[in-house]
Design a protein around this motif. Structure first.
Motif, PDB file in Angstrom:
ATOM      1  N   ASP A  61      60.320  22.226  15.308  1.00  7.89           N
ATOM      2  CA  ASP A  61      60.664  23.218  14.284  1.00  7.89           C
ATOM      3  C   ASP A  61      60.693  24.594  14.941  1.00  7.89           C
ATOM      4  N   GLN A  62      60.937  25.639  14.158  1.00  4.81           N
ATOM      5  CA  GLN A  62      61.141  26.969  14.722  1.00  4.81           C
ATOM      6  C   GLN A  62      59.904  27.478  15.460  1.00  4.81           C
ATOM      7  N   VAL A  63      60.148  28.277  16.497  1.00  8.79           N
ATOM      8  CA  VAL A  63      59.103  28.755  17.406  1.00  8.79           C
ATOM      9  C   VAL A  63      58.778  30.210  17.058  1.00  8.79           C
ATOM     10  N   TRP A  64      57.595  30.405  16.482  1.00 10.31           N
ATOM     11  CA  TRP A  64      57.192  31.730  16.000  1.00 10.31           C
ATOM     12  C   TRP A  64      56.570  32.602  17.087  1.00 10.31           C
ATOM     13  N   GLY A  65      55.981  31.982  18.111  1.00  2.65           N
ATOM     14  CA  GLY A  65      55.277  32.795  19.098  1.00  2.65           C
ATOM     15  C   GLY A  65      55.401  32.244  20.501  1.00  2.65           C
ATOM     16  N   VAL A  66      55.541  33.154  21.483  1.00  2.00           N
ATOM     17  CA  VAL A  66      55.485  32.789  22.902  1.00  2.00           C
ATOM     18  C   VAL A  66      54.580  33.798  23.605  1.00  2.00           C
ATOM     19  N   SER A  67      53.823  33.333  24.596  1.00  2.00           N
ATOM     20  CA  SER A  67      52.925  34.215  25.337  1.00  2.00           C
ATOM     21  C   SER A  67      52.706  33.668  26.737  1.00  2.00           C
ATOM     22  N   TYR A  68      52.892  34.550  27.742  1.00  2.00           N
ATOM     23  CA  TYR A  68      52.651  34.167  29.123  1.00  2.00           C
ATOM     24  C   TYR A  68      51.160  34.146  29.430  1.00  2.00           C
ATOM     25  N   SER A  69      50.789  33.294  30.389  1.00  8.58           N
ATOM     26  CA  SER A  69      49.431  33.314  30.933  1.00  8.58           C
ATOM     27  C   SER A  69      49.250  34.588  31.750  1.00  8.58           C
ATOM     28  N   ASN A  99      48.497  35.091  34.795  1.00  5.30           N
ATOM     29  CA  ASN A  99      49.115  35.065  36.126  1.00  5.30           C
ATOM     30  C   ASN A  99      50.620  34.846  36.074  1.00  5.30           C
ATOM     31  N   GLY A 100      51.162  34.657  34.876  1.00 10.72           N
ATOM     32  CA  GLY A 100      52.597  34.521  34.709  1.00 10.72           C
ATOM     33  C   GLY A 100      53.172  33.177  35.110  1.00 10.72           C
ATOM     34  N   LYS A 101      52.314  32.258  35.524  1.00  7.40           N
ATOM     35  CA  LYS A 101      52.814  30.964  35.993  1.00  7.40           C
ATOM     36  C   LYS A 101      52.999  29.949  34.871  1.00  7.40           C
ATOM     37  N   GLN A 102      52.374  30.225  33.733  1.00 10.04           N
ATOM     38  CA  GLN A 102      52.492  29.322  32.601  1.00 10.04           C
ATOM     39  C   GLN A 102      52.861  30.109  31.350  1.00 10.04           C
ATOM     40  N   LEU A 103      53.221  29.381  30.329  1.00  9.09           N
ATOM     41  CA  LEU A 103      53.698  29.964  29.077  1.00  9.09           C
ATOM     42  C   LEU A 103      53.240  29.067  27.937  1.00  9.09           C
ATOM     43  N   CYS A 104      52.813  29.669  26.834  1.00  9.33           N
ATOM     44  CA  CYS A 104      52.487  28.858  25.658  1.00  9.33           C
ATOM     45  C   CYS A 104      53.376  29.263  24.492  1.00  9.33           C
ATOM     46  N   SER A 105      53.532  28.348  23.542  1.00 10.11           N
ATOM     47  CA  SER A 105      54.350  28.614  22.363  1.00 10.11           C
ATOM     48  C   SER A 105      53.706  27.993  21.137  1.00 10.11           C
ATOM     49  N   GLY A 106      53.896  28.647  19.997  1.00  7.69           N
ATOM     50  CA  GLY A 106      53.412  28.145  18.719  1.00  7.69           C
ATOM     51  C   GLY A 106      54.558  28.028  17.743  1.00  7.69           C
ATOM     52  N   SER A 107      54.501  27.013  16.877  1.00 13.45           N
ATOM     53  CA  SER A 107      55.674  26.669  16.087  1.00 13.45           C
ATOM     54  C   SER A 107      55.333  26.311  14.650  1.00 13.45           C
ATOM     55  N   GLU A 108      56.373  26.307  13.843  1.00 14.09           N
ATOM     56  CA  GLU A 108      56.290  25.814  12.467  1.00 14.09           C
ATOM     57  C   GLU A 108      55.856  24.347  12.431  1.00 14.09           C
ATOM     58  N   ASP A 109      56.038  23.629  13.543  1.00 11.54           N
ATOM     59  CA  ASP A 109      55.672  22.210  13.588  1.00 11.54           C
ATOM     60  C   ASP A 109      54.160  21.988  13.776  1.00 11.54           C
TER      61      ASP A 109
END
Length: 305
Positions: free
Chosen positions: A276-284, A286-296
């Motif tokens: 489902d739609q992705v409401w949030g993204v945020s880098y770690s 150190n910039g090597k990883q990324l997280c995302s949060g969603s309507e799902d």
């Protein structure tokens, strides 16, 4: 855990889904922030969760908000974070989850929130169309920056602490000089809502995400457009710069997370793992990883290096 490996053609950069946390919240995940070894998530279910980023185990579940939690942001040194809810409360927390301050911003002064780079102020937006600056030590309202516009849905400070910007429901982006309390620029780059924006680490570029499906880059000094990126097929709901400024990420209601090269503005990779739609993204950090949060209701972690 689900593992997928992708290699950028002609290069060694690897893109990989590292962790999938299903049912992270009971309702949609509306905001995520990654600081130090912790990921903080905010949800429509009115809770905030603090996760250990290495194993995605919940360290704290905070239930102080009475309605959905729209926005969260951490202070620069990662010792505190701020949350804003539909209940018109702005809450300041230490990183362990202890409530430090509860600000009543009713009825219409809270939607998105952001910490100033020096950690002394919280900026909030809302239906007034203004940016309100709150003192983190006292909780007092310090300043109101008027846009004379529509409902402001996003807010961000420049990392050098000189500017604050907001994006509005009508697509107008307004940039203020904080020390002078003066409006520097009003950018009419879109006719639809700007739900997310972020400055580049060197404070020279402003990146925005809009309901017109574009991520746009603006030169802050000249107030000119650098690029309009059209890789998503629907609303761009979230944007974030990597700490080194070389890449940025976008999340969209098309269920995709994209990673972009900031210099040539090309899409490096598209993650299609959300349902489902992705409401949030945020880098770690150190910039090597990324997280995302969603309507799902899921939080996903990706490798980006």
């Amino acid at each position: 855990f689900f593992f997928f490996f992708f290699f950028q053609e002609g290069g060694s950069k690897m893109f990989e889904l590292l962790k999938k946390t299903e049912g992270a919240h009971q309702e949609a995940v509306w905001s995520v922030a990654w600081k130090g070894g912790k990921i903080i998530s905010a949800s429509e279910d009115s809770t905030i969760k603090i996760w250990n980023s290495s194993d995605m185990k919940v360290e704290q579940t905070l239930t102080s908000h009475s309605l959905g939690v729209v926005s969260i942001d951490t202070n620069p040194d990662g010792t505190m974070f701020v949350s804003s809810g539909i209940d018109s409360r702005i809450k300041l927390w230490d990183i362990s989850g202890k409530l430090i301050r509860d600000i009543d911003a009713s009825p219409i002064e809270t939607w998105a929130v952001a910490f100033s780079p020096d950690g002394k102020f919280i900026a909030s937006t809302g239906q007034t169309g203004n940016i309100t600056l709150w003192n983190t030590e006292t909780g007092a309202k310090e300043q109101v920056l008027a846009t004379n516009g529509k409902f402001t849905m996003s807010v961000a400070f420049s990392p050098d602490g000189k500017l604050v910007a907001c994006g509005a429901l009508d697509g107008v982006v307004t940039i203020f000089d904080i020390n002078e309390s003066k409006r520097l620029h009003s950018i009419e780059g879109s006719s639809l809502a700007v739900r997310s924006l972020v400055f580049s680490p060197d404070s020279s570029v402003l990146l925005t995400g809009s309901d017109d499906g574009h991520a746009k880059m603006y030169d802050v000094g000249s107030n000119s457009s650098i690029a309009s990126l059209s890789g998503h097929s629907s609303w761009v709901l979230s944007v974030d710069y990597s700490p080194d400024g070389r890449t940025f990420a976008t999340g969209s209601s098309d269920k995709k997370v994209k990673v972009w090269d900031a210099s040539n503005r090309q899409c490096l990779h598209t993650f299609g793992d959300h349902e489902d739609q992705v409401w949030g993204v945020s880098y770690s950090p150190n910039g090597k990883q990324l997280c995302s949060g969603s309507e799902d209701k899921q939080i996903l972690i990706y490798n980006c290096s």
